[in-house]
Design a protein around this motif. Structure first.
Motif, short mmCIF file in Angstrom:
data_model
loop_
_atom_site.label_atom_id
_atom_site.label_comp_id
_atom_site.label_asym_id
_atom_site.label_seq_id
_atom_site.Cartn_x
_atom_site.Cartn_y
_atom_site.Cartn_z
N LEU A 13 60.72 -5.07 -53.55
CA LEU A 13 60.40 -5.11 -54.99
C LEU A 13 60.75 -6.46 -55.59
CD1 LEU A 13 61.66 -1.57 -56.18
CD2 LEU A 13 59.41 -2.23 -55.31
N GLY A 14 61.55 -7.24 -54.89
CA GLY A 14 61.91 -8.58 -55.38
C GLY A 14 62.72 -8.56 -56.67
N VAL A 15 63.70 -7.65 -56.75
CA VAL A 15 64.53 -7.61 -57.97
C VAL A 15 65.29 -8.93 -58.12
CG1 VAL A 15 64.80 -5.10 -57.86
CG2 VAL A 15 66.56 -6.56 -56.85
N LYS A 16 65.70 -9.21 -59.36
CA LYS A 16 66.32 -10.52 -59.62
C LYS A 16 67.71 -10.62 -58.99
CE LYS A 16 67.58 -13.33 -63.58
NZ LYS A 16 68.19 -12.99 -64.85
N LYS A 17 68.53 -9.60 -59.23
CA LYS A 17 69.90 -9.67 -58.74
C LYS A 17 70.45 -8.27 -58.50
CE LYS A 17 74.27 -11.99 -59.67
NZ LYS A 17 74.95 -13.08 -60.36
N ASN A 32 66.00 -2.59 -47.97
CA ASN A 32 64.61 -3.02 -47.73
C ASN A 32 63.74 -2.79 -48.97
OD1 ASN A 32 65.11 -3.83 -45.15
ND2 ASN A 32 64.37 -1.94 -44.19
N LEU A 33 63.96 -1.66 -49.64
CA LEU A 33 63.15 -1.36 -50.83
C LEU A 33 63.41 -2.41 -51.92
CD1 LEU A 33 61.26 0.51 -52.45
CD2 LEU A 33 63.27 1.81 -53.15
N LEU A 34 64.70 -2.68 -52.18
CA LEU A 34 65.04 -3.66 -53.23
C LEU A 34 64.47 -5.03 -52.88
CD1 LEU A 34 68.70 -2.43 -53.79
CD2 LEU A 34 66.91 -2.44 -55.55
#
Ligand SMILES: NC(=O)C1=CN([C@@H]2O[C@H](COP(=O)(O)OP(=O)(O)OC[C@H]3O[C@@H](n4cnc5c(N)ncnc54)[C@H](OP(=O)(O)O)[C@@H]3O)[C@@H](O)[C@H]2O)C=CC1
Ligand SMILES: Nc1c(N[C@@H]2O[C@H](COP(=O)(O)O)[C@@H](O)[C@H]2O)[nH]c(=O)[nH]c1=O
Length: 337
Positions: A121-125, A116-118
Motif C-alpha cells: 500500500l506504500g504507507v508513509k510511516k 507485505n500488505l503495508l
C-alpha cells in the motif's frame, strides 16, 4: 491535550485491551490509521485467532473512510481484505501513518503478512510499539524498511509490552489470571455485582479459557454453573479448591456435558492447561498469589455486601482501565517494589 505519536498509539492500545485474552492463543494487538492532516481514520484491534489482524481491520475501515466505498466492509476474511486493498488502493495510503502496538507480522500463517500488505500500500510511516519476539512472525520492520517505508520503533514500548504479557506466557506454556467483581466499598459477596456488559465479557473469557478455578465455599453458597451461556460459548473445565472431597452433584456446574470437574486441595492439575482463569475471593487470592500473572477487577458503582479483601497488604499496578457497561474494568499486575 497534546496530540502526538503517543496519543495515537494510546488509542490503539486502548482498543487492543478490549480483546485481551479473547485473542488466545494469539496476542492482543491494536492499530490506528492516521490521515495526512492527523485525522483519525480508524482504530481497530485483532478480535479472535484466525480472524484478520489489527492492521487489516484498521486498513479496511480507513479505506472506507477515504473512499466511502462500502464494498470493502462486506469482506470478512483476511485474505479477501488483503486482495481487495492491493487491487484497489490507488495509492490512497501514501500520506497515511499507521500506529501498531506490535511489529507487523512477516509470515504467512492462517492470515497473509501484514508487513507485505503495508509495503504494497506504500504507507508513509509505520510506528511500532513492541517488537515481535515470536521468531516465526518477526522481521516485519525489516520488510517495511526494505520496501522504503519509514519505521519508528519503541513508541510507548513499556505499555505495548505489558499488553503482550498473556501472549508471552502462552508461549512459555501457561497464563493465569485472577478475576473478581467488587463494589465501591470493596465487598465481593452476596450475589450479583457486575453490569450485564461485564457479565457478557466474563462469559467471553470463560469461553476462551480452558480451566476455571473456584473456591469450595463459593460452590456451596452460589451453586454456580460456570459456563459461557451468555455468549453461546463452551464451558471450561473446573478445578474446585477445597479441603472437602464431596460436593452436592446437583449443583449446576456438575451437569455440563464434556466438562471435567476436579476437586483438590492443591493446584497440580493446572499443569495440563494453558489459559487459566481464577474466579475467587480473598482466600483464593492469597492461595494463588505466587503464580498469578495478571489481575482483572470489575468495579461496580455500588455499595453493600459484607465480605471484602481484608488483611491483604499488596500493591498492584494498573495496566489498563476501561468501562464495561456501568462498571470500571481494570487489568493489573503486581507492582515492582
Ligand atoms: N465477586 C466475585 O467475583 C466473586 C465472589 N465470590 C463470593 O465469595 C464468597 C465465597 O468465598 P470463599 O469461597 O471463601 O472465597 P474464595 O473464593 O477465596 O475461596 C476460598 C476457598 O478455598 C478453600 N480453602 C481455604 N483454605 C484452603 C486450604 N488451605 N487448602 C485448600 N483449600 C482451601 C475453601 O474451600 P472449602 O471451605 O471447601 O475447604 C474456600 O472456600 C461467596 O459469597 C461468593 O459469592 C466468589 C468468587 C468470585
Ligand atoms: N457475582 C459476580 C460474579 N461471581 C462469580 O460468578 C459465579 C457465578 O457464575 P454462574 O453461575 O455461571 O453465573 C460465582 O460463583 C462467582 O464465582 N462474577 C462477576 O463477574 N460478577 C458478579 O457480579
Amino acid at each position: 491535550m497534546e496530540i502526538d505519536h503517543n496519543f495515537y498509539m494510546n488509542l490503539a492500545l486502548q482498543e487492543a485491551w478490549k480483546y485481551q485474552v479473547l485473542t488466545y492463543p494469539n496476542p492482543a494487538v491494536g492499530c490506528c490509521v492516521v490521515g495526512k492532516h492527523g485525522e483519525i481514520l480508524a482504530v481497530e484491534a485483532h478480535h479472535k485467532a484466525g480472524e484478520p489482524h489489527a492492521e487489516v481491520n484498521a486498513l479496511q475501515k480507513a479505506y472506507y473512510q477515504l473512499t466511502n466505498n462500502s464494498e470493502i466492509l462486506e469482506l470478512f476474511t483476511s485474505h479477501d481484505i488483503h486482495t481487495f486493498l492491493i487491487k484497489n488502493h490507488n495509492n490512497l495510503f501514501n500520506e497515511c501513518s499507521v500506529y501498531t502496538t506490535l511489529e507487523p507480522c512477516s509470515h504467512v500463517g492462517k492470515t497473509p503478512s501484514c508487513a507485505n500488505l503495508l509495503s504494497s500500500l506504500g504507507v508513509k510511516k509505520v510506528y511500532v510499539g513492541a517488537n515481535d519476539f515470536n521468531e516465526e512472525a518477526a522481521q516485519g520492520n525489516e520488510i517495511l524498511q526494505n520496501n522504503n517505508i519509514e519505521v519508528e520503533t519503541q513508541v510507548l514500548e513499556k505499555e505495548c509490552s505489558d499488553l503482550l504479557l498473556p501472549f508471552k506466557n502462552y508461549i512459555k506454556g501457561r497464563f493465569v489470571f485472577f478475576k473478581w467483581a467488587q463494589r465501591l466499598n470493596g465487598t465481593f459477596d452476596q450475589g450479583s455485582i457486575s453490569s450485564a456488559e461485564s457479565k457478557k465479557q466474563v462469559h467471553l473469557m470463560r469461553d476462551k479459557c480452558d480451566l476455571l478455578i473456584i473456591g469450595g465455599n463459593t460452590v456451596r453458597i452460589d451453586r454456580p454453573t460456570l459456563d459461557a451461556r451468555l455468549v453461546n460459548g463452551k464451558a471450561p473445565d473446573v478445578l474446585i479448591i477445597s479441603r472437602e472431597k464431596e460436593f452436592d452433584k446437583n449443583i449446576p456446574l456438575f451437569g455440563i456435558e464434556n466438562r471435567k470437574v476436579f476437586i483438590a486441595d492443591n493446584f497440580d492439575v493446572m499443569k495440563h492447561y494453558k489459559n487459566i482463569m481464577i474466579e475467587g475471593g480473598d482466600i483464593l487470592y492469597e492461595l494463588t498469589k505466587d503464580f498469578v500473572d495478571l489481575y482483572l477487577c470489575y468495579l461496580a458503582p455500588k455499595i453493600g455486601g459484607e465480605r471484602a479483601f481484608k488483611n491483604i497488604d499488596d500493591e498492584l499496578e494498573i495496566l489498563n482501565a476501561d468501562k464495561a457497561g456501568e462498571d470500571i474494568i481494570m487489568w493489573m499486575k503486581k507492582a515492582q517494589k
